[in-house]
Design a protein around this motif. Structure first.
Motif, PDB file in Angstrom:
ATOM      1  N   LEU A 102       0.827  -1.206   0.000  1.00  0.00           N
ATOM      2  CA  LEU A 102       0.000   0.000   0.000  1.00  0.00           C
ATOM      3  C   LEU A 102       0.867   1.264   0.000  1.00  0.00           C
ATOM      4  CD1 LEU A 102      -2.916  -0.959   2.394  1.00  0.00           C
ATOM      5  CD2 LEU A 102      -2.835  -1.008  -0.091  1.00  0.00           C
ATOM      6  N   ILE A 103       1.668   1.377  -1.049  1.00  0.00           N
ATOM      7  CA  ILE A 103       2.467   2.583  -1.239  1.00  0.00           C
ATOM      8  C   ILE A 103       2.029   3.176  -2.560  1.00  0.00           C
ATOM      9  CG2 ILE A 103       4.796   3.495  -1.587  1.00  0.00           C
ATOM     10  CD1 ILE A 103       5.803   1.133   0.145  1.00  0.00           C
ATOM     11  N   CYS A 104       1.407   4.324  -2.473  1.00  0.00           N
ATOM     12  CA  CYS A 104       0.874   4.952  -3.682  1.00  0.00           C
ATOM     13  C   CYS A 104       2.012   5.194  -4.666  1.00  0.00           C
ATOM     14  CB  CYS A 104       0.191   6.265  -3.332  1.00  0.00           C
ATOM     15  SG  CYS A 104      -0.620   7.032  -4.736  1.00  0.00           S
ATOM     16  N   THR A 105       1.786   4.837  -5.921  1.00  0.00           N
ATOM     17  CA  THR A 105       2.854   4.967  -6.915  1.00  0.00           C
ATOM     18  C   THR A 105       3.029   6.410  -7.367  1.00  0.00           C
ATOM     19  OG1 THR A 105       1.287   4.364  -8.623  1.00  0.00           O
ATOM     20  CG2 THR A 105       2.688   2.622  -7.751  1.00  0.00           C
ATOM     21  N   CYS A 109       2.193   7.956  -0.444  1.00  0.00           N
ATOM     22  CA  CYS A 109       1.300   7.902   0.716  1.00  0.00           C
ATOM     23  C   CYS A 109       0.655   6.513   0.791  1.00  0.00           C
ATOM     24  CB  CYS A 109       0.221   8.977   0.615  1.00  0.00           C
ATOM     25  SG  CYS A 109       0.910  10.632   0.678  1.00  0.00           S
ATOM     26  N   THR A 110      -0.164   6.300   1.815  1.00  0.00           N
ATOM     27  CA  THR A 110      -0.807   5.003   2.002  1.00  0.00           C
ATOM     28  C   THR A 110      -2.271   5.077   1.561  1.00  0.00           C
ATOM     29  OG1 THR A 110       0.586   4.694   3.926  1.00  0.00           O
ATOM     30  CG2 THR A 110      -1.238   3.156   3.650  1.00  0.00           C
ATOM     31  N   PRO A 111      -2.610   4.490   0.422  1.00  0.00           N
ATOM     32  CA  PRO A 111      -4.022   4.483   0.018  1.00  0.00           C
ATOM     33  C   PRO A 111      -4.866   3.717   1.033  1.00  0.00           C
ATOM     34  CG  PRO A 111      -2.606   4.004  -1.846  1.00  0.00           C
ATOM     35  CD  PRO A 111      -1.746   3.939  -0.613  1.00  0.00           C
ATOM     36  N   ARG A 112      -6.072   4.207   1.262  1.00  0.00           N
ATOM     37  CA  ARG A 112      -6.931   3.628   2.287  1.00  0.00           C
ATOM     38  C   ARG A 112      -8.000   2.769   1.623  1.00  0.00           C
ATOM     39  NH1 ARG A 112     -10.661   7.268   5.951  1.00  0.00           N
ATOM     40  NH2 ARG A 112     -11.681   5.562   7.039  1.00  0.00           N
ATOM     41  N   TRP A 113      -8.320   1.669   2.262  1.00  0.00           N
ATOM     42  CA  TRP A 113      -9.310   0.729   1.711  1.00  0.00           C
ATOM     43  C   TRP A 113     -10.718   1.166   2.099  1.00  0.00           C
ATOM     44  CZ3 TRP A 113     -10.481  -2.578  -1.771  1.00  0.00           C
ATOM     45  CH2 TRP A 113     -11.475  -3.551  -1.578  1.00  0.00           C
ATOM     46  N   PHE A 114     -11.605   1.253   1.102  1.00  0.00           N
ATOM     47  CA  PHE A 114     -13.008   1.541   1.363  1.00  0.00           C
ATOM     48  C   PHE A 114     -13.810   0.307   0.973  1.00  0.00           C
ATOM     49  CE2 PHE A 114     -11.095   5.628   1.291  1.00  0.00           C
ATOM     50  CZ  PHE A 114     -11.856   6.421   2.146  1.00  0.00           C
ATOM     51  N   ALA A 118     -15.316  -0.895  -2.515  1.00  0.00           N
ATOM     52  CA  ALA A 118     -14.345  -1.893  -2.976  1.00  0.00           C
ATOM     53  C   ALA A 118     -13.203  -1.232  -3.745  1.00  0.00           C
ATOM     54  CB  ALA A 118     -15.028  -2.969  -3.823  1.00  0.00           C
ATOM     55  N   MET A 119     -12.651  -0.174  -3.165  1.00  0.00           N
ATOM     56  CA  MET A 119     -11.511   0.491  -3.817  1.00  0.00           C
ATOM     57  C   MET A 119     -10.591   1.105  -2.770  1.00  0.00           C
ATOM     58  SD  MET A 119     -12.868   4.178  -5.098  1.00  0.00           S
ATOM     59  CE  MET A 119     -14.308   3.805  -6.043  1.00  0.00           C
ATOM     60  N   PHE A 120      -9.352   1.390  -3.220  1.00  0.00           N
ATOM     61  CA  PHE A 120      -8.402   2.132  -2.392  1.00  0.00           C
ATOM     62  C   PHE A 120      -8.401   3.580  -2.852  1.00  0.00           C
ATOM     63  CE2 PHE A 120      -6.692  -2.197  -2.498  1.00  0.00           C
ATOM     64  CZ  PHE A 120      -6.474  -2.447  -1.156  1.00  0.00           C
ATOM     65  N   ARG A 121      -8.363   4.486  -1.868  1.00  0.00           N
ATOM     66  CA  ARG A 121      -8.228   5.895  -2.231  1.00  0.00           C
ATOM     67  C   ARG A 121      -7.037   6.465  -1.475  1.00  0.00           C
ATOM     68  NH1 ARG A 121     -14.192   7.852  -1.127  1.00  0.00           N
ATOM     69  NH2 ARG A 121     -15.261   6.699  -2.764  1.00  0.00           N
ATOM     70  N   CYS A 122      -6.208   7.188  -2.207  1.00  0.00           N
ATOM     71  CA  CYS A 122      -5.051   7.801  -1.555  1.00  0.00           C
ATOM     72  C   CYS A 122      -5.461   9.159  -0.972  1.00  0.00           C
ATOM     73  CB  CYS A 122      -3.904   7.980  -2.554  1.00  0.00           C
ATOM     74  SG  CYS A 122      -2.427   8.620  -1.748  1.00  0.00           S
ATOM     75  N   PRO A 123      -5.180   9.377   0.321  1.00  0.00           N
ATOM     76  CA  PRO A 123      -5.603  10.638   0.941  1.00  0.00           C
ATOM     77  C   PRO A 123      -4.813  11.849   0.469  1.00  0.00           C
ATOM     78  CG  PRO A 123      -4.297   9.369   2.483  1.00  0.00           C
ATOM     79  CD  PRO A 123      -4.497   8.498   1.277  1.00  0.00           C
ATOM     80  N   ARG A 135      -4.618   0.808 -10.735  1.00  0.00           N
ATOM     81  CA  ARG A 135      -5.033   2.205 -10.681  1.00  0.00           C
ATOM     82  C   ARG A 135      -6.101   2.465 -11.738  1.00  0.00           C
ATOM     83  NH1 ARG A 135      -4.591   7.449 -13.121  1.00  0.00           N
ATOM     84  NH2 ARG A 135      -5.042   6.169 -14.928  1.00  0.00           N
ATOM     85  N   PHE A 136      -7.152   3.182 -11.375  1.00  0.00           N
ATOM     86  CA  PHE A 136      -8.132   3.549 -12.394  1.00  0.00           C
ATOM     87  C   PHE A 136      -8.463   5.022 -12.383  1.00  0.00           C
ATOM     88  CE2 PHE A 136     -11.990   4.223  -9.905  1.00  0.00           C
ATOM     89  CZ  PHE A 136     -11.670   3.630  -8.692  1.00  0.00           C
ATOM     90  N   TYR A 137      -7.855   5.798 -11.466  1.00  0.00           N
ATOM     91  CA  TYR A 137      -8.200   7.219 -11.392  1.00  0.00           C
ATOM     92  C   TYR A 137      -7.083   7.952 -10.668  1.00  0.00           C
ATOM     93  CZ  TYR A 137     -10.780  11.451 -10.086  1.00  0.00           C
ATOM     94  OH  TYR A 137     -11.178  12.747  -9.911  1.00  0.00           O
TER      95      TYR A 137
END
Lengths: 173, 262
Positions: A102-105, A109-114, A118-123, A135-137
């Motif tokens: 979980l290291i945003c490319t 930062c650490t993307p968080r699981w929702f 059903a997705m990870f979002r980086c804060p 990655r899709f967005y």
């Protein structure tokens, strides 16, 4: 050119010229000047190199990149488990386990699981990833790395964050 | 000269009874030494008249850092807005408040955040000291930036002041680096991720990107090594370099004069 040549040669330039002539003539003074310059340069270069090298540590006190993650029975099929301080998501699918680092490319930062989406979002800058780390967005340039999941001899799972594996790699149970 | 002084002093001493003369001589010598000291610092005598006062101020860098001759129109507040002066004032303020903060701050993962909270809640006037440092730092970034804009818009970067413009750009960079290194020290989530993001940007640099990040962090992740590194650079390295650059910067302002012909 003619304007430049008509100007008198400045005093400092004359001094340098004289010094150069002296050095070319290989007088004693010229020789020692040369030796001095070489020694001075080498010493400075050495000081620069060792200073730069000094700030790069040989030993760090980071925790081991390998950690144990319980037994396979702890994880239902289709589950996503977040190890937030290890910065790893452990997914179990029908064909086995795989772990996402979980290291945003984008900028680390650490993307968080929702779970509900059903997705990870980086804060930090809003990159979004699917459950498998694709990655899709957002600004992230590539999917998050998939790292090794293994089965220890004692039957427990381990995750080795130092080994990046193929996205299709699965650890069957 | 010395002969005259001695005789004048002797004549003066004659006016006193013999037993008082040693005491009077001591007083006179003390005054003479005092005047010598004063003159060695201020070059002129006591500022008893406007003329002496003006001369004293204009020939003393400490009393008059600005060039002694500038255009009348540049005397107006709206020419410089005192932005450089305010920036320097903030630097001094940050140095002093920073020194005080150091008494209660240990740069380590274990203590940093707790010490920052202690400054807010457990130290008398700690919150004043911390917030002076914090807001002063924000203000300094703004004033240094505006100062650069002012210099740009008045064309003051043009020859013969291009060297000082270069020094100024270096100082702007140091201000930003001070801001960046100081940002980590409270050791909260904002610090951690700001430095994670900042050093990851450094990783994108060509040739030695990852090595740059590694030597900035002193590790692979933001941790104890990082906080110590940033602390040392924040409290010692950058202020030292910035002070040297500032000395040159101010001296060049005085020597190069204000922009525009006299």
């Amino acid at each position: 050119m003619s304007a430049a040549s008509s100007e008198p040669i400045p005093e400092w330039r004359k001094e340098i010229n004289a010094a150069l002539v002296e050095m070319r003539a290989f007088s004693r003074r010229g020789f020692f000047t040369l030796v001095g310059l070489v020694v001075f340069s080498v010493a400075n270069l050495a000081a620069l190199v060792l200073s730069l090298r000094f700030v790069i540590p040989n030993v760090t006190y980071d925790e081991s990149l390998l950690f144990k993650a319980g037994v396979p029975d702890d994880y239902p099929i289709g589950s996503t488990t977040i190890f937030s301080d290890k910065r790893v998501a452990l997914n179990r699918d029908a064909d086995g386990f795989y772990a996402i680092s979980l290291i945003c490319t984008h900028l680390g930062c650490t993307p968080r699981w929702f779970q509900s989406d059903a997705m990870f979002r980086c804060p930090c800058h809003g990159s979004r990833y699917l459950r498998d780390g694709v990655r899709f967005y957002g600004p992230a340039p590539r999917p998050m790395d998939v790292v090794k999941v293994g089965l220890a001899p004692d039957g427990s799972l381990f995750v080795d964050r130092s080994k990046i594996v193929a996205r299709t790699d699965r650890q069957p149970v | 000269m010395a002969q005259t002084t001695t005789s004048a002093r002797d004549q003066y001493l004659q006016k006193y009874p013999v037993f008082l003369r040693p005491a009077v001589l001591m007083v006179i010598l003390s005054i003479e030494i005092g005047v010598q000291l004063w003159k060695s610092v201020f070059r002129h005598g006591l500022p008893l008249t406007d003329k002496i006062a003006t001369r004293t101020a204009l020939t003393n860098y400490w009393l008059h850092a600005h060039p002694p001759r500038i255009r009348k129109s540049h005397m107006k507040f709206s020419y410089t807005f005192c932005l450089g002066g305010i920036s320097f004032f903030l630097f001094v303020l940050l140095t002093i408040t920073g020194l005080f903060l150091m008494f209660y701050y240990v740069p380590s993962v274990q203590y940093a955040y707790q010490n920052m909270k202690d400054l807010q809640y457990a130290v008398s006037f700690g919150i004043v000291m911390r917030n002076l440092h914090r807001w002063g730092a924000h203000a300094m970034v703004i004033t240094v930036w505006l100062h650069m804009c002012r210099v740009f818009y008045t064309g003051s970067y043009k020859p013969p002041r291009e060297f000082n413009w270069g020094i100024g750009v270096t100082l702007l960079l140091m201000t930003l680096l001070l801001s960046f290194t100081g940002y980590l020290l409270p050791w909260d989530q904002l610090s951690l991720w700001a430095v994670t993001v900042g050093t990851n940007m450094a990783k994108y640099a060509p040739i030695a990107g990852p090595q740059t990040r590694f030597s900035m962090l002193g590790s692979y992740t933001v941790g104890n090594a990082t906080i110590l590194r940033f602390y040392v650079v924040h409290v010692l390295g950058l202020p030292l370099l910035a002070s040297i650059a500032m000395m040159v910067h101010f001296w060049r302002v005085r020597k190069d004069g204000f922009s525009g012909n006299l």
